[in-house]
Design a protein around this motif. Sequence first.
Motif, PDB file in Angstrom:
ATOM      1  N   HIS A 259       0.841  -1.195   0.000  1.00 35.17           N
ATOM      2  CA  HIS A 259       0.000   0.000   0.000  1.00 35.17           C
ATOM      3  C   HIS A 259       0.878   1.247   0.000  1.00 35.17           C
ATOM      4  N   ALA A 260       0.316   2.366  -0.423  1.00 35.30           N
ATOM      5  CA  ALA A 260       0.967   3.675  -0.272  1.00 35.30           C
ATOM      6  C   ALA A 260      -0.102   4.691   0.095  1.00 35.30           C
ATOM      7  N   TRP A 261       0.240   5.554   1.059  1.00 36.34           N
ATOM      8  CA  TRP A 261      -0.710   6.548   1.570  1.00 36.34           C
ATOM      9  C   TRP A 261      -0.171   7.937   1.251  1.00 36.34           C
ATOM     10  N   VAL A 262      -0.476   8.422   0.065  1.00 32.98           N
ATOM     11  CA  VAL A 262       0.039   9.717  -0.389  1.00 32.98           C
ATOM     12  C   VAL A 262      -1.074  10.604  -0.945  1.00 32.98           C
ATOM     13  N   ILE A 263      -2.317  10.276  -0.616  1.00 31.92           N
ATOM     14  CA  ILE A 263      -3.454  11.103  -1.013  1.00 31.92           C
ATOM     15  C   ILE A 263      -3.866  11.956   0.186  1.00 31.92           C
ATOM     16  N   ARG A 264      -3.835  13.280   0.024  1.00 30.14           N
ATOM     17  CA  ARG A 264      -4.240  14.161   1.128  1.00 30.14           C
ATOM     18  C   ARG A 264      -5.724  14.003   1.436  1.00 30.14           C
ATOM     19  N   PRO A 265      -6.110  14.017   2.715  1.00 30.89           N
ATOM     20  CA  PRO A 265      -5.253  14.151   3.897  1.00 30.89           C
ATOM     21  C   PRO A 265      -4.812  12.810   4.465  1.00 30.89           C
ATOM     22  N   TRP A 266      -4.936  11.745   3.688  1.00 31.95           N
ATOM     23  CA  TRP A 266      -4.719  10.386   4.198  1.00 31.95           C
ATOM     24  C   TRP A 266      -3.245   9.995   4.133  1.00 31.95           C
ATOM     25  N   LEU A 267      -2.393  10.843   4.684  1.00 30.40           N
ATOM     26  CA  LEU A 267      -0.954  10.603   4.671  1.00 30.40           C
ATOM     27  C   LEU A 267      -0.543   9.896   5.958  1.00 30.40           C
ATOM     28  N   THR A 268       0.398   8.973   5.858  1.00 30.26           N
ATOM     29  CA  THR A 268       0.921   8.283   7.043  1.00 30.26           C
ATOM     30  C   THR A 268       2.392   8.649   7.170  1.00 30.26           C
ATOM     31  N   TYR A 269       2.661   9.680   7.970  1.00 34.21           N
ATOM     32  CA  TYR A 269       3.978  10.297   7.992  1.00 34.21           C
ATOM     33  C   TYR A 269       5.079   9.386   8.526  1.00 34.21           C
ATOM     34  N   ASP A 270       4.744   8.441   9.397  1.00 35.81           N
ATOM     35  CA  ASP A 270       5.812   7.598   9.938  1.00 35.81           C
ATOM     36  C   ASP A 270       6.182   6.459   9.000  1.00 35.81           C
ATOM     37  N   ASP A 271       5.271   6.081   8.100  1.00 33.65           N
ATOM     38  CA  ASP A 271       5.588   5.013   7.148  1.00 33.65           C
ATOM     39  C   ASP A 271       4.624   5.100   5.973  1.00 33.65           C
ATOM     40  N   VAL A 272       5.097   5.630   4.865  1.00 37.00           N
ATOM     41  CA  VAL A 272       4.237   5.816   3.697  1.00 37.00           C
ATOM     42  C   VAL A 272       3.702   4.488   3.171  1.00 37.00           C
ATOM     43  N   PHE A 273       4.414   3.378   3.456  1.00 38.02           N
ATOM     44  CA  PHE A 273       4.024   2.074   2.922  1.00 38.02           C
ATOM     45  C   PHE A 273       3.329   1.179   3.951  1.00 38.02           C
ATOM     46  N   THR A 274       2.913   1.724   5.084  1.00 38.03           N
ATOM     47  CA  THR A 274       2.199   0.882   6.042  1.00 38.03           C
ATOM     48  C   THR A 274       0.928   0.339   5.395  1.00 38.03           C
ATOM     49  N   ASN A 275       0.435  -0.792   5.889  1.00 44.65           N
ATOM     50  CA  ASN A 275      -0.703  -1.401   5.192  1.00 44.65           C
ATOM     51  C   ASN A 275      -2.055  -1.027   5.788  1.00 44.65           C
ATOM     52  N   HIS A 276      -2.105   0.023   6.602  1.00 45.55           N
ATOM     53  CA  HIS A 276      -3.389   0.445   7.154  1.00 45.55           C
ATOM     54  C   HIS A 276      -3.322   1.901   7.596  1.00 45.55           C
ATOM     55  N   HIS A 277      -4.480   2.528   7.737  1.00 45.07           N
ATOM     56  CA  HIS A 277      -4.560   3.921   8.174  1.00 45.07           C
ATOM     57  C   HIS A 277      -5.387   4.006   9.456  1.00 45.07           C
ATOM     58  N   PRO A 278      -4.892   4.714  10.481  1.00 44.22           N
ATOM     59  CA  PRO A 278      -5.580   4.731  11.780  1.00 44.22           C
ATOM     60  C   PRO A 278      -6.915   5.461  11.783  1.00 44.22           C
ATOM     61  N   CYS A 279      -7.207   6.262  10.764  1.00 48.19           N
ATOM     62  CA  CYS A 279      -8.471   7.003  10.754  1.00 48.19           C
ATOM     63  C   CYS A 279      -9.549   6.335   9.907  1.00 48.19           C
ATOM     64  N   LEU A 280      -9.273   5.141   9.437  1.00 48.80           N
ATOM     65  CA  LEU A 280     -10.308   4.347   8.783  1.00 48.80           C
ATOM     66  C   LEU A 280     -10.838   3.366   9.827  1.00 48.80           C
ATOM     67  N   HIS A 281     -11.759   3.856  10.650  1.00 51.35           N
ATOM     68  CA  HIS A 281     -12.259   3.096  11.790  1.00 51.35           C
ATOM     69  C   HIS A 281     -13.185   1.965  11.340  1.00 51.35           C
ATOM     70  N   GLU A 282     -13.424   1.057  12.253  1.00 51.08           N
ATOM     71  CA  GLU A 282     -14.326  -0.057  11.960  1.00 51.08           C
ATOM     72  C   GLU A 282     -15.717   0.444  11.579  1.00 51.08           C
ATOM     73  N   GLY A 283     -16.159   1.515  12.238  1.00 59.35           N
ATOM     74  CA  GLY A 283     -17.492   2.039  11.968  1.00 59.35           C
ATOM     75  C   GLY A 283     -17.554   3.051  10.844  1.00 59.35           C
ATOM     76  N   GLY A 284     -16.429   3.352  10.220  1.00 56.40           N
ATOM     77  CA  GLY A 284     -16.409   4.314   9.126  1.00 56.40           C
ATOM     78  C   GLY A 284     -15.206   5.235   9.226  1.00 56.40           C
ATOM     79  N   SER A 285     -14.995   6.019   8.203  1.00 57.36           N
ATOM     80  CA  SER A 285     -13.813   6.879   8.147  1.00 57.36           C
ATOM     81  C   SER A 285     -13.990   8.117   9.019  1.00 57.36           C
ATOM     82  N   GLU A 286     -12.872   8.620   9.549  1.00 51.39           N
ATOM     83  CA  GLU A 286     -12.857   9.837  10.360  1.00 51.39           C
ATOM     84  C   GLU A 286     -12.480  11.009   9.462  1.00 51.39           C
ATOM     85  N   ASN A 287     -13.414  11.922   9.269  1.00 49.11           N
ATOM     86  CA  ASN A 287     -13.175  13.042   8.366  1.00 49.11           C
ATOM     87  C   ASN A 287     -12.759  14.320   9.081  1.00 49.11           C
ATOM     88  N   ASP A 288     -12.805  14.316  10.409  1.00 50.96           N
ATOM     89  CA  ASP A 288     -12.371  15.477  11.180  1.00 50.96           C
ATOM     90  C   ASP A 288     -10.861  15.378  11.375  1.00 50.96           C
TER      91      ASP A 288
END
Length: 305
Positions: A259-288
Amino acid sequence: MFVRRSAILVFLLLTSVPFSGCLAEESIKEDNLFIDDESELIDPEGPDYCGDFDGDGEPDCPLSGYVPDTNPWWCNSTGSGGHHVDSAYTGMTKGELDPESCETLTYELKDAIEWATQWPTLGDAEDSGYTMAVGYTEGMGTHHVMLNGFSMDNPGFDPQEPEFPGTRIDDLFEHDRPEFLMYAGVERGSELVGFAWFVHSTDDLPPEGFTGSNDWWHRHNSLCFRTSEFLVVGEDLDEETCDGRGGVNVILGDYWMAHAWVIRPWLTYDDVFTNHHPCLHEGGSENDTAAECWGESTEHVGHDI
């Protein structure tokens, strides 16, 4: 007396100017001791700054903040890449790329951004022929793939040794054309959050992949598909459970994903290639974007697939 006082005042004003100038210059010099490179003054996270990648004098968005011979966040990954860390990376660590590798990687990611953002929403992707292979999943969003008429229900398809003719799921890594587009939900207006590459190799050797050594690939050894829909309904299920979900277990131990996370604002600054994003919650995405998850490490978010 008045004349004398006036003369003294003028003298003080005149003599104070050079002293003031010297103090200001000395302060500037001291401050500059902490600035080795003017590029350090650039805020790579600022939404209004974009790098000029091709040197044409125009800013190339949205992978911003790049200045040649510097170390932007996407060239300095840390951690283990999240879950699904493959044994191929045992004893290895991620880290800072050299300037030449960083510049090449920047162009590679920029190419992928330009291509994937042709489909900024799920509706755009599905209208163009993309199929949702993985529904919304915590940490990942959806996975949409272009099948070009391929079906697992074709008589020649072998779930034990799968091949996907007519699609781009093969043994060719194309940095500018990820196999999967990932969206923040299942509604037509759900926004693009990232993308993933899915490449056939051997079961003990990940694809060559991107420039540098920070793109750690992972595998899903067995996925349960509803073959008529090309839809994943489980991972590492026994035959009875998969069959109960109307699916077939497809063995994918020779297929590797990154994976790569380079679409704003869905950037993962500590690892661009991590395989998950912390703001994509089980109940839905966090837009704030002020929510706590945007500052969390990407090391500690799980997902089911």
